[in-house]
Write a protein that holds these residues in place. Sequence first.
Motif, PDB file in Angstrom:
ATOM      1  N   ASP A  15       0.841  -1.194   0.000  1.00  0.00           N
ATOM      2  CA  ASP A  15       0.000   0.000   0.000  1.00  0.00           C
ATOM      3  C   ASP A  15       0.884   1.254   0.000  1.00  0.00           C
ATOM      4  O   ASP A  15       1.606   1.520   0.962  1.00  0.00           O
ATOM      5  CB  ASP A  15      -0.909  -0.036   1.227  1.00  0.00           C
ATOM      6  N   ALA A  16       0.808   2.025  -1.083  1.00  0.00           N
ATOM      7  CA  ALA A  16       1.671   3.199  -1.241  1.00  0.00           C
ATOM      8  C   ALA A  16       1.430   4.234  -0.140  1.00  0.00           C
ATOM      9  O   ALA A  16       2.378   4.842   0.365  1.00  0.00           O
ATOM     10  CB  ALA A  16       1.456   3.824  -2.614  1.00  0.00           C
ATOM     11  N   GLU A  17       0.173   4.435   0.249  1.00  0.00           N
ATOM     12  CA  GLU A  17      -0.122   5.406   1.309  1.00  0.00           C
ATOM     13  C   GLU A  17       0.526   4.987   2.624  1.00  0.00           C
ATOM     14  O   GLU A  17       1.140   5.800   3.315  1.00  0.00           O
ATOM     15  CB  GLU A  17      -1.636   5.552   1.495  1.00  0.00           C
ATOM     16  N   ALA A  18       0.415   3.716   2.962  1.00  0.00           N
ATOM     17  CA  ALA A  18       1.011   3.222   4.202  1.00  0.00           C
ATOM     18  C   ALA A  18       2.531   3.321   4.144  1.00  0.00           C
ATOM     19  O   ALA A  18       3.163   3.788   5.100  1.00  0.00           O
ATOM     20  CB  ALA A  18       0.582   1.781   4.464  1.00  0.00           C
ATOM     21  N   LEU A  19       3.112   2.900   3.050  1.00  0.00           N
ATOM     22  CA  LEU A  19       4.569   2.936   2.929  1.00  0.00           C
ATOM     23  C   LEU A  19       5.109   4.361   3.008  1.00  0.00           C
ATOM     24  O   LEU A  19       6.202   4.586   3.521  1.00  0.00           O
ATOM     25  CB  LEU A  19       5.009   2.256   1.634  1.00  0.00           C
ATOM     26  N   SER A  20       4.335   5.325   2.539  1.00  0.00           N
ATOM     27  CA  SER A  20       4.785   6.718   2.594  1.00  0.00           C
ATOM     28  C   SER A  20       4.827   7.249   4.023  1.00  0.00           C
ATOM     29  O   SER A  20       5.475   8.260   4.293  1.00  0.00           O
ATOM     30  CB  SER A  20       3.889   7.607   1.728  1.00  0.00           C
ATOM     31  N   GLN A  21       4.165   6.572   4.952  1.00  0.00           N
ATOM     32  CA  GLN A  21       4.139   6.991   6.350  1.00  0.00           C
ATOM     33  C   GLN A  21       5.274   6.373   7.165  1.00  0.00           C
ATOM     34  O   GLN A  21       5.428   6.660   8.341  1.00  0.00           O
ATOM     35  CB  GLN A  21       2.802   6.587   6.992  1.00  0.00           C
ATOM     36  N   MET A  22       6.079   5.542   6.526  1.00  0.00           N
ATOM     37  CA  MET A  22       7.109   4.787   7.236  1.00  0.00           C
ATOM     38  C   MET A  22       8.500   5.203   6.771  1.00  0.00           C
ATOM     39  O   MET A  22       8.677   5.586   5.625  1.00  0.00           O
ATOM     40  CB  MET A  22       6.913   3.293   6.966  1.00  0.00           C
ATOM     41  N   ARG A  23       9.447   5.080   7.687  1.00  0.00           N
ATOM     42  CA  ARG A  23      10.866   5.200   7.327  1.00  0.00           C
ATOM     43  C   ARG A  23      11.447   3.803   7.426  1.00  0.00           C
ATOM     44  O   ARG A  23      11.464   3.212   8.500  1.00  0.00           O
ATOM     45  CB  ARG A  23      11.573   6.150   8.280  1.00  0.00           C
ATOM     46  N   MET A  24      11.893   3.283   6.286  1.00  0.00           N
ATOM     47  CA  MET A  24      12.331   1.897   6.270  1.00  0.00           C
ATOM     48  C   MET A  24      13.640   1.754   5.490  1.00  0.00           C
ATOM     49  O   MET A  24      13.679   2.032   4.300  1.00  0.00           O
ATOM     50  CB  MET A  24      11.229   1.035   5.635  1.00  0.00           C
ATOM     51  N   PRO A  25      14.702   1.308   6.179  1.00  0.00           N
ATOM     52  CA  PRO A  25      15.957   1.055   5.457  1.00  0.00           C
ATOM     53  C   PRO A  25      15.800  -0.098   4.477  1.00  0.00           C
ATOM     54  O   PRO A  25      14.866  -0.901   4.569  1.00  0.00           O
ATOM     55  CB  PRO A  25      16.938   0.687   6.570  1.00  0.00           C
ATOM     56  N   ASP A  26      16.726  -0.215   3.540  1.00  0.00           N
ATOM     57  CA  ASP A  26      16.672  -1.260   2.506  1.00  0.00           C
ATOM     58  C   ASP A  26      16.674  -2.674   3.069  1.00  0.00           C
ATOM     59  O   ASP A  26      16.164  -3.595   2.440  1.00  0.00           O
ATOM     60  CB  ASP A  26      17.848  -1.122   1.539  1.00  0.00           C
ATOM     61  N   TYR A  27      17.267  -2.883   4.239  1.00  0.00           N
ATOM     62  CA  TYR A  27      17.368  -4.226   4.804  1.00  0.00           C
ATOM     63  C   TYR A  27      16.142  -4.599   5.646  1.00  0.00           C
ATOM     64  O   TYR A  27      16.122  -5.619   6.302  1.00  0.00           O
ATOM     65  CB  TYR A  27      18.652  -4.381   5.627  1.00  0.00           C
ATOM     66  N   GLU A  28      15.121  -3.744   5.608  1.00  0.00           N
ATOM     67  CA  GLU A  28      13.879  -4.038   6.314  1.00  0.00           C
ATOM     68  C   GLU A  28      12.724  -4.093   5.327  1.00  0.00           C
ATOM     69  O   GLU A  28      12.809  -3.596   4.214  1.00  0.00           O
ATOM     70  CB  GLU A  28      13.591  -2.963   7.371  1.00  0.00           C
ATOM     71  N   THR A  29      11.639  -4.716   5.769  1.00  0.00           N
ATOM     72  CA  THR A  29      10.392  -4.719   5.029  1.00  0.00           C
ATOM     73  C   THR A  29       9.274  -4.808   6.061  1.00  0.00           C
ATOM     74  O   THR A  29       9.532  -4.804   7.264  1.00  0.00           O
ATOM     75  CB  THR A  29      10.341  -5.867   4.000  1.00  0.00           C
ATOM     76  N   CYS A  30       8.046  -4.887   5.605  1.00  0.00           N
ATOM     77  CA  CYS A  30       6.942  -4.985   6.561  1.00  0.00           C
ATOM     78  C   CYS A  30       5.861  -5.903   6.028  1.00  0.00           C
ATOM     79  O   CYS A  30       5.715  -6.100   4.821  1.00  0.00           O
ATOM     80  CB  CYS A  30       6.386  -3.613   6.901  1.00  0.00           C
TER      81      CYS A  30
END
Length: 136
Positions: free
Chosen positions: A96-111
């Motif tokens: 979900d682009a809206e949800a992902l835009s609310q997060m700070r996530m380094p390349d070695y992480e996902t959700c």
Amino acid sequence: MRLRFLGKNSTPGDSPTLYASDRDSYVVQGWRVYAQDLLVQLEVPEGHSVVEVPTELFEHLVKDGGPIGGIRVFTDPIMLVTEQGTCIVQGPQMCDAEALSQMRMPDYETCVEVPKSAIMALLEENGGSDHQRPAR
């Protein structure tokens, strides 16, 4: 999807984070699992991902009405508990682009997104499997 920050367990460079969503689910942000010895123990369906988080991350569920304390049973969506006492959580990978835009996530992480009911069941004394958290 709108997210509400519940908490994180951070050390410099690492940031497993827990969010509540407006879709009656939780979004669990954690370290991507690449270790083949862990992945071979799982059946990861297409579109799903696997993250590793400290068990203490789930103590933040109290901010969403969960009981004080941590996980009492270890069952789906927690697929494994490592020797280090971390949880391997599996679920649909967040796209979900809206949800992902609310997060700070380094390349070695996902959700991953998991149903609220599945996570809350892990907090119940008599629910799920009888696996115990390993001693540290």
